[in-house]
Design an enzyme around this catalytic site. Structure first.
Site, PDB file in Angstrom:
ATOM      1  N   ARG A  59       0.957  -1.223  -0.084  1.00 47.60           N
ATOM      2  CA  ARG A  59       0.019  -0.140  -0.044  1.00 47.60           C
ATOM      3  C   ARG A  59       0.851   1.338   0.010  1.00 47.60           C
ATOM      4  O   ARG A  59       0.378   2.274  -0.192  1.00 47.60           O
ATOM      5  CB  ARG A  59      -0.802   0.012   1.414  1.00 47.60           C
ATOM      6  CG  ARG A  59      -2.033   1.049   1.154  1.00 47.60           C
ATOM      7  CD  ARG A  59      -3.205   0.960   2.054  1.00 47.60           C
ATOM      8  NE  ARG A  59      -2.837  -0.224   3.210  1.00 47.60           N
ATOM      9  CZ  ARG A  59      -2.521   0.796   4.381  1.00 47.60           C
ATOM     10  NH1 ARG A  59      -2.338   2.152   4.713  1.00 47.60           N
ATOM     11  NH2 ARG A  59      -2.036  -0.057   5.596  1.00 47.60           N
ATOM     12  N   TYR A 109     -13.548  18.753 -15.336  1.00 45.43           N
ATOM     13  CA  TYR A 109     -13.907  17.606 -15.429  1.00 45.43           C
ATOM     14  C   TYR A 109     -14.950  17.469 -14.288  1.00 45.43           C
ATOM     15  O   TYR A 109     -15.079  17.814 -13.387  1.00 45.43           O
ATOM     16  CB  TYR A 109     -12.528  16.888 -15.132  1.00 45.43           C
ATOM     17  CG  TYR A 109     -13.135  15.252 -14.762  1.00 45.43           C
ATOM     18  CD1 TYR A 109     -13.477  14.383 -15.425  1.00 45.43           C
ATOM     19  CD2 TYR A 109     -12.536  14.699 -13.298  1.00 45.43           C
ATOM     20  CE1 TYR A 109     -13.946  13.146 -15.285  1.00 45.43           C
ATOM     21  CE2 TYR A 109     -12.709  13.327 -13.052  1.00 45.43           C
ATOM     22  CZ  TYR A 109     -13.452  12.461 -13.866  1.00 45.43           C
ATOM     23  OH  TYR A 109     -13.804  11.209 -13.562  1.00 45.43           O
ATOM     24  N   ASP A 156      -4.902  20.497 -13.577  1.00 44.95           N
ATOM     25  CA  ASP A 156      -5.262  19.253 -14.324  1.00 44.95           C
ATOM     26  C   ASP A 156      -4.795  19.490 -15.563  1.00 44.95           C
ATOM     27  O   ASP A 156      -5.091  20.166 -16.558  1.00 44.95           O
ATOM     28  CB  ASP A 156      -6.650  19.026 -14.374  1.00 44.95           C
ATOM     29  CG  ASP A 156      -7.222  17.583 -14.863  1.00 44.95           C
ATOM     30  OD1 ASP A 156      -6.532  17.171 -15.551  1.00 44.95           O
ATOM     31  OD2 ASP A 156      -8.479  17.329 -14.439  1.00 44.95           O
ATOM     32  N   LYS A 161      -6.399   8.397 -19.799  1.00 45.85           N
ATOM     33  CA  LYS A 161      -6.638   9.045 -20.846  1.00 45.85           C
ATOM     34  C   LYS A 161      -5.425   8.811 -21.780  1.00 45.85           C
ATOM     35  O   LYS A 161      -4.819   7.603 -22.202  1.00 45.85           O
ATOM     36  CB  LYS A 161      -6.899  10.457 -20.753  1.00 45.85           C
ATOM     37  CG  LYS A 161      -8.091  10.524 -19.689  1.00 45.85           C
ATOM     38  CD  LYS A 161      -9.368   9.939 -19.992  1.00 45.85           C
ATOM     39  CE  LYS A 161     -10.824  10.138 -19.313  1.00 45.85           C
ATOM     40  NZ  LYS A 161     -10.567   9.958 -17.944  1.00 45.85           N
TER      41      LYS A 161
END
Length: 407
Positions: free
Chosen positions: A64, A117, A206, A231
């Site tokens: 993790r 977004y 972003d 993307k």
């Protein structure tokens, strides 16, 4: 703005000297050159790692916190974005958004584009509704409005969600998308970042639409750069991942802790696929960006198209800014179809090569009417189609669009 060459190697297997971004996407994150060593990094499938008993700084300990498969991707993305520290990969783009929003202090103020977004908008709105911070929404292309919102003056606050008593306070974070999703508005990133620093606000950019091959927000003053790796970076519509990059050690530590404590980690196989996809990023962007420019010019003259949004068009409102701060104009364009929402939806349903789907940045070309999505801002026209241009032959893409528009 010309591409920034690599000044120095990142820690994970890179040659020295200055390299162009087109080369970095291929060379960064390679394993060390040793006899019989693999050219590509292997996938490490382990949830736990040998340790000393008392974890030392940098020890993996547990899956993790770290995984060797993450390292080359995080190194490569950091070098592309010009970050001094390794990037941080997350389980999804929205997980990276959540981590970035965690940097807004309790009771703080977030300045956010009204067009962003959708996941970012909805997540931020939910946090504001729970009283964690206040949102000031702005037209990110209106520099004066954003500056006013940063300073807390009434003329620039736009619509606000949260504590009304904070209306006159300076902002704690500026969120930038440029170009915006889906309206393709272009922000003056360097000007806005400097203004944000002036009021003590962090800047999160972003960069999903542009990728670091087109825009490098850290060079323009951003503190943190965000990607939906799903993307363009991965590029094949087969993984769901996100990432953040920063050169600030304190922010990096906080974002790493958020990832570890919230379990927002990417699977080794998905991250390995993302690195493999990254290797062809320059070629994919070159092809899709050129096709997007060609299609934008042709659609501009089409009788069934009322408007074309693409920063590469000389008459586009964001063209001058884009030419100054971007290396190209991206591979996304939007059109407004004559005949309203029904006509636009009809085009999306009648294409044969273009795929009507919710995503972008893959090798395949996608088309979508955004206002059909619940929660899409009402300022997005109902007849707007967002086109993510892939790497197919541009004449085939044009023929398919033409027949759908004609029908």
């Amino acid at each position: 703005m010309s591409p920034a060459p690599s000044e120095s190697p990142v820690p994970h297997g890179h040659s020295s000297g200055k390299l162009s971004p087109d080369t970095v996407v291929v060379s960064a994150g390679r394993p060390p050159r040793e006899p019989d060593a693999p050219v590509n990094p292997p996938i490490v499938l382990s949830s736990t790692f040998h340790g000393t008993g008392t974890p030392a700084p940098g020890e993996r300990v547990y899956g993790r916190y770290s995984n060797p498969t993450w390292d080359p991707f995080e190194a490569a993305l950091a070098e592309l974005e010009g970050a001094a520290l390794p990037a941080l990969v997350y389980s999804s783009g929205l997980a990276a958004v959540a981590a970035a929003l965690s940097l807004v202090p309790a009771g703080g103020i977030l300045v956010m584009p009204r067009h962003s977004y959708q996941g970012s908008l909805l997540l931020a709105a939910g946090e504001a509704a729970n009283g964690r911070f206040t949102i000031r929404t702005v037209d990110i292309a209106n520099t004066a409005e954003v500056l006013a919102a940063l300073h807390g003056t009434a003329s620039g606050t736009g619509s606000s969600t949260g504590d009304a008593a904070a209306a006159a306070a300076p902002a704690d974070m500026l969120w930038i998308e440029s170009p915006t999703n889906p309206m393709l508005e272009v922000a003056e990133i360097e000007v806005l970042a400097a203004a944000a620093r002036g009021v003590g606000a962090l800047v999160v950019a972003d960069n999903t639409f542009s990728t670091p091959l087109v825009t490098r927000p850290l060079e323009l003053g951003a503190d943190v750069v965000l990607h939906s790796v799903t993307k363009y970076l991965a590029g094949h519509s087969d993984v769901v991942l996100g990432a953040l990059a920063t050169s600030d050690g304190e922010l990096h530590a906080r974002l790493h802790q958020y990832r570890s404590l919230h379990g927002a980690v990417g699977g080794p196989f998905e991250v390995w696929l993302a690195l493999r996809g990254l290797r062809t990023l320059a070629l994919r962007i070159e092809r899709s960006q050129a096709s997007a420019g060609t299609l934008a010019q042709r659609l501009l003259a089409h009788p069934q198209v009322e408007a074309v949004r693409y920063p590469g068009l000389p008459d586009d409102a964001g063209h001058e800014r884009a030419a100054k701060q971007m290396d190209g104009f991206g591979s996304i364009l939007c059109i407004e179809v004559a005949g309203g929402a029904a006509a636009a939806q009809g085009v999306a349903e009648k294409v044969r090569l273009w795929l009507p789907a919710t995503s972008l940045g893959g090798v395949e070309s996608l088309i979508e009417r955004r206002r059909r999505q619940p929660g899409e801002p009402l300022t997005v026209p109902e007849n707007l189609l967002r086109l993510s241009v892939g790497i197919e032959n541009v004449e085939d893409l044009w023929a398919d669009l033409s027949q759908a528009l004609a029908r």
